[in-house]
Design a protein around this motif. Sequence first.
Motif, short mmCIF file in Angstrom:
data_model
loop_
_atom_site.label_atom_id
_atom_site.label_comp_id
_atom_site.label_asym_id
_atom_site.label_seq_id
_atom_site.Cartn_x
_atom_site.Cartn_y
_atom_site.Cartn_z
N THR A 115 -3.75 56.17 -6.27
CA THR A 115 -5.18 55.92 -6.36
C THR A 115 -5.88 56.32 -5.07
N LEU A 144 -5.89 60.10 -4.80
CA LEU A 144 -6.86 60.71 -5.69
C LEU A 144 -8.27 60.57 -5.12
N PRO A 158 -2.57 60.80 -12.00
CA PRO A 158 -3.19 61.38 -10.80
C PRO A 158 -2.77 62.82 -10.53
N GLN A 213 -5.31 65.99 -10.37
CA GLN A 213 -5.38 66.89 -9.21
C GLN A 213 -5.27 68.35 -9.65
#
Length: 270
Positions: free
Chosen positions: A10, A13, A73, A77
């Motif tokens: 998290t 990200l 995540p 990305q």
Amino acid sequence: MKTGRIGSFTLALAMVIVAIFALRVWIIPNTNDSSSIATQLVDAVDPVTQVPDFSAINDITEKKKAFFDFLRPIVQQQNAIISMEREFVSEMLALVENGKSLSETQLGQLNTLFDKYQYAARNVDAKSLASLLKRVDIVPESMVLIQAANESGWGSSRFAREGFNFFGEWCFTAGCGIVPSSRGSGKSHEVKVFSSVDESVSSYMRNLNSNTAYALFRSIRADLRSQELEPTADQLIYGLVNYSERQEAYIDELLDMLRHNEKYLVNVDV
């Protein structure tokens, strides 16, 4: 350990998102340097080189949540990288359509993207850039997650654990990967080994965006884009008919998994 990993994802990200906005402000208006953008996005998060023992999670609900939280995540990305590349190509297309000349740097960056997405362009013109734009596009997050779950047995397959291969991608050079125990006589394929989970996701997306076998996938997506509609997993899954020898049965299986796991695919911050 699982909570810490999710927490670090998290945070990572969030750093990627900050990097995107910073790059949009400082890089895009001045240099249109998509290769720099992509490089910085790749470098923003350390590659994931450890896979949790999903098979040790007995509760099915917890296993599914853990699997999706692990991959999400990374998928976001990779889609962020593609989005920046797509914006660059769109900007170059707009320049060409307005009769502007492209710089040597911009042409070099475009040629890099032509190579990455396996499009043979005789000239860099409006037609070739429009064709490239059909390939440089994101893959819906829920579709990536569902197919990864299907191909890797919810992250428990030997190929996912030992080779970070979550999508069953093959290679055909001796020693390039892991030899499947079920490989028939006379066959030479191996299941490709990646250096990280990130590399596996990136390779999978590039495969869908460039391989001739998935022209239908790209055609469906481009048609939806032309109608100003956001492509969704349940629409694009039909373009994966050549991903498996099972073809239509494979599509039905993915759609069934998508329906049954819809509640787990919603990313809710707690």
